[in-house]
Design a protein around this motif. Sequence first.
Motif, PDB file in Angstrom:
ATOM      1  N   MET A 195       0.925  -1.074   0.106  1.00 37.43           N
ATOM      2  CA  MET A 195      -0.077   0.166   0.002  1.00 37.43           C
ATOM      3  C   MET A 195       0.689   1.267  -0.062  1.00 37.43           C
ATOM      4  O   MET A 195       0.767   1.989  -0.926  1.00 37.43           O
ATOM      5  N   LEU A 196       1.669   1.523   1.165  1.00 36.54           N
ATOM      6  CA  LEU A 196       2.577   2.525   1.206  1.00 36.54           C
ATOM      7  C   LEU A 196       3.979   1.915   1.480  1.00 36.54           C
ATOM      8  O   LEU A 196       4.084   1.258   2.475  1.00 36.54           O
ATOM      9  N   LYS A 197       5.028   2.284   0.841  1.00 34.65           N
ATOM     10  CA  LYS A 197       6.234   2.235   0.899  1.00 34.65           C
ATOM     11  C   LYS A 197       7.273   3.271   0.936  1.00 34.65           C
ATOM     12  O   LYS A 197       7.422   4.045  -0.218  1.00 34.65           O
ATOM     13  N   LEU A 198       8.064   3.386   1.846  1.00 30.14           N
ATOM     14  CA  LEU A 198       8.996   4.611   1.667  1.00 30.14           C
ATOM     15  C   LEU A 198      10.300   3.827   2.015  1.00 30.14           C
ATOM     16  O   LEU A 198      10.635   3.042   2.853  1.00 30.14           O
ATOM     17  N   ASN A 199      11.155   4.122   0.972  1.00 30.05           N
ATOM     18  CA  ASN A 199      12.437   3.200   0.880  1.00 30.05           C
ATOM     19  C   ASN A 199      13.569   4.369   1.151  1.00 30.05           C
ATOM     20  O   ASN A 199      13.977   5.135   0.136  1.00 30.05           O
ATOM     21  N   ASP A 200      14.199   4.385   2.156  1.00 29.47           N
ATOM     22  CA  ASP A 200      14.961   5.384   2.816  1.00 29.47           C
ATOM     23  C   ASP A 200      14.733   6.772   2.074  1.00 29.47           C
ATOM     24  O   ASP A 200      15.656   7.566   1.631  1.00 29.47           O
ATOM     25  N   VAL A 201      13.682   7.290   2.368  1.00 25.76           N
ATOM     26  CA  VAL A 201      13.167   8.826   2.130  1.00 25.76           C
ATOM     27  C   VAL A 201      13.947   9.587   3.090  1.00 25.76           C
ATOM     28  O   VAL A 201      13.751   9.493   4.203  1.00 25.76           O
ATOM     29  N   THR A 202      14.566  10.440   2.466  1.00 26.36           N
ATOM     30  CA  THR A 202      15.125  11.743   3.376  1.00 26.36           C
ATOM     31  C   THR A 202      14.382  13.090   3.179  1.00 26.36           C
ATOM     32  O   THR A 202      14.040  13.324   1.983  1.00 26.36           O
ATOM     33  N   TRP A 203      14.685  14.017   4.296  1.00 26.07           N
ATOM     34  CA  TRP A 203      14.311  15.249   4.250  1.00 26.07           C
ATOM     35  C   TRP A 203      15.308  16.149   4.929  1.00 26.07           C
ATOM     36  O   TRP A 203      15.349  15.589   6.028  1.00 26.07           O
ATOM     37  N   LEU A 204      15.796  17.207   4.471  1.00 23.02           N
ATOM     38  CA  LEU A 204      16.684  17.995   5.305  1.00 23.02           C
ATOM     39  C   LEU A 204      16.045  19.199   6.086  1.00 23.02           C
ATOM     40  O   LEU A 204      15.496  20.082   5.584  1.00 23.02           O
ATOM     41  N   TYR A 205      16.133  18.971   7.350  1.00 19.26           N
ATOM     42  CA  TYR A 205      15.708  19.955   8.197  1.00 19.26           C
ATOM     43  C   TYR A 205      16.842  20.800   8.759  1.00 19.26           C
ATOM     44  O   TYR A 205      17.604  20.377   9.508  1.00 19.26           O
ATOM     45  N   GLN A 206      17.183  22.202   8.201  1.00 24.57           N
ATOM     46  CA  GLN A 206      18.463  22.662   8.197  1.00 24.57           C
ATOM     47  C   GLN A 206      19.314  21.896   7.959  1.00 24.57           C
ATOM     48  O   GLN A 206      19.525  21.510   6.562  1.00 24.57           O
TER      49      GLN A 206
END
Length: 301
Positions: free
Chosen positions: A1-12
């Motif tokens: 259904m939902l799959k996040l594969n090493d998803v990144t987001w930079l906070y500062q």
Amino acid sequence: MLKLNDVTWLYQHLPMRFTLDVARGERIAVLGPSGAGKSTLLNLIAGFLPPASGSLLINGEAHNATPPAQRPVSMLFQENNLFNHLTIRQNISLGIHPGLKLSREQQAQVTAIAGQMGIDVLLERLPGELSGGQRQRIGIARALAVNPEFIVCDEPVSALDVSIQAQVINMFDDLQDRLGLTYLFIAHDLLVVRHISDRIAVMYLGKMVELASAEEIYNHPLHPYSKSLLSAVPLPDPKAARANKRIVLSGDIPSPLNAPSGCPLRTRCPHATEACAQSMPPFNEVEKGHFVACHRVKELG
């Protein structure tokens, strides 16, 4: 259904990293302190933030760059985000068309959804005339207006009285049984989480530190932060409550702008060693279906 594969987001300068697989029909809750990355995860799934790297799949299709309105995901917020100058019918209709330009078929759909939620008699009233429980029902009806398979819920019952919380939780269960919905809950209330989730993910300072079934997390937490978190849950049995040892971590949660090297918990963890400062522990499956990011999990488990 939902799959996040090493998803990144930079906070500062802090990379928030997510690996998660949610099965169809599953209910998963995400726990963690303020600043842990729970809202970032929600916004990545909904499309309000673009991943810096990794892949985000929904029903096997990539949605890294799909605009929020085109994703097969509905959102339910803590405060409902109802427009007080619009009727209940119009608020629900916004879930289908932001300009309120609905076909006859879509208008009938709004009426049908309101009937399912038991709020059809309220359609011509304004949000300010309703109770908190009724307003949350409207928020749920709007989320259902696009016939979603997956709903992301941000603290959906935290603003409600305890008696109303139980009604809304029962409603989530009923809707899942009837419509086959998949839920991801962002939550703080540990007692509520136990009743609404099949699995629980625990986050700390932008990292997922533990993931397991709700039963495992509550009865056998393995990560030091999870143990501290769960030790604060009130126990109904007075004898068990007296025997329960509260685990209090030292210091405060570091700022994401000045996150420690290696394990994000190491500056507060009583079990930290030099290895904890040198590298972020991998998020490994230590038991079947039970994932933990801790260098010393085998010693401390």
